[in-house]
Scaffold this motif. Sequence first.
Motif: not given
Length: 597
Positions: A260-263, A290-292, A323-327
């Motif tokens: 699932k995290a294969l860019v 992007w979240r992963a 907003s999906l991946k803050p900080n």
Amino acid sequence: MTRIVSFVVIVLLIAVGFAWLADRPGVLAITWQGQLIEMSLMVAATIVATLVAAIMLVWWMISTLWNSPHMARRYFRARKRDRGYQALSTGLIAAGAGNALLARKMTARTQGLLSADQEPLIHLLEAQADLIEGKYDAARRKFEAMANDPETRELGLRGLYIEARRQGAHEAALQYAEDAARNAPYLPWAAQATLESKCRSGEWDDAIRLLDQQKAAHVIERGEAERLKAVLLTAKAEEKFESDPKAARDDAKAALKLSKALVPAALVAAKSYLREDNLRKAAAVLEPVWRAEPHPQIAELYVRARSGDTAIDRLKRAERLESLKPNNIESLFAVAQAALAAQDFDKARAKAQAAARIAPRESIFLLLADIEEAESGDQGRIRHWMAQALRAPRDPAWVADGIVSEKWHPVSPVSGRLDAFEWKAPFGQLEGPVEDVSVDTALASLPDVAQPEIRERIIEIPVPVKTEPKPHIEPKADAKIEPMSEIKPVIEASKPKAPPAPAQSPQAVSPAKTEEPVPFFGGAPDDPGVKKAEGSPLVEPAKPVVPTSPGAKPSVQKTTAAEKEGEAVPFFGGLPDDPGVKKTSAATDGKTRLNLF
């Protein structure tokens, strides 16, 4: 242990039996051939047990004597075999350690104690001894003999494979590996070599089929097998993306189901949707990845998904990623880049500084330098941020076996290993000195914005002075006119292609007074080294000149106010003036002189 327990149990049972008989006394009477034999039950039982033990002892002695020749032969054979295995073990250890002399000695001893048909490891010891001594042809023959034997086939193929790779015969090595993998797919070295070969040649379908066989044979764990299959599907999708985007998208989505995290798989699937102008599905593919695992290539494709968007629209899409991946450093960096493109310098600087506080690196400080250049243009602040970028850690990149690449590849170009590329900082950064590149320290030493320098320039504009023209006086006919050729000014004589001025009376020339020179504004540009006289008229009205001969028309000569007052006038129509010569006009002997100073 089992024998000891059995012996103890038997002894206990016999003891219990004798105790049971002792508790029940009785008399046993036996009549045999007219004689009556009477005894107690305990004595009878003891006689029976003694008789059985004696019979067993006699039987053992007879059998031992009968089998003693065979036992002697077996003993000496076992002793010889043990000595042979001991020599074989010592020889293999010596071959592994590189001791050729001891390995060859143990080989000869093993051959004398053991038979090659009985122990196949003797061929391996001989081959290893030949390799240590540099006899590669002999070793290859030994391995070929082992490959022809069903019992040692796999061992012989591995030896031939290693020798072929050592000699650079990659085609032969591949052939040996394929033979081993075909007959024994559970061999990891054969399956791995065949898989790498298929990947280097771009045979992705064959590589996927071979990987499935390894997974079924439990050579590779399930998680690793799924990851490698996802990599192979992604490589297959990238290859057919230009010719068949729809099939490439299906392979990329199948790869995302396995990993699932294969860019790279997410990028291929999203690009395929963007070719169809399906922005919603492309975003649906990129956002979970992007979240992963946030990645700058995903951010770039997500922000610039639609070519017609303005800079403000791209900034909003970058803020959506944040907003999906803050900080997160990648989220902050993407927003900073979009804010710079939208000319929102405050937001761009704030996001870039926040990203630098999380993990300072080269690209962030270069972005701060771009912000300073776009906003203030202060070269001092720009050079300050660029100096910080030189000392900062390098940006992450695709790295495999020491090779840094801007693009992901399924196979390492160095070792041929599958799924070798990783997104991380290059190893070369570890060699440099460790320096403090925190953004707080950089902000503390940041120079102030330089004020623009204001330069004043004074421009003198000449103001013409109006003078009343003098009345024209006609000369008398009987007046005697003397020639004025002797007092002709030197300045007028230096004019190129100018006709000689007619002679004029001495009264027409006023006495010259040596004062400050006044520039002439009717010709070439002003000389910056000449100071203009304040309030002096530019041109004096023309004066008539008496003709020298009867019938000649009177000529008009224009005289400046400076000449009238006796001041020197620079001439700009001819050759350049000598700065070391000062022109003066004096009424001495009716001639003009040049003073050197």
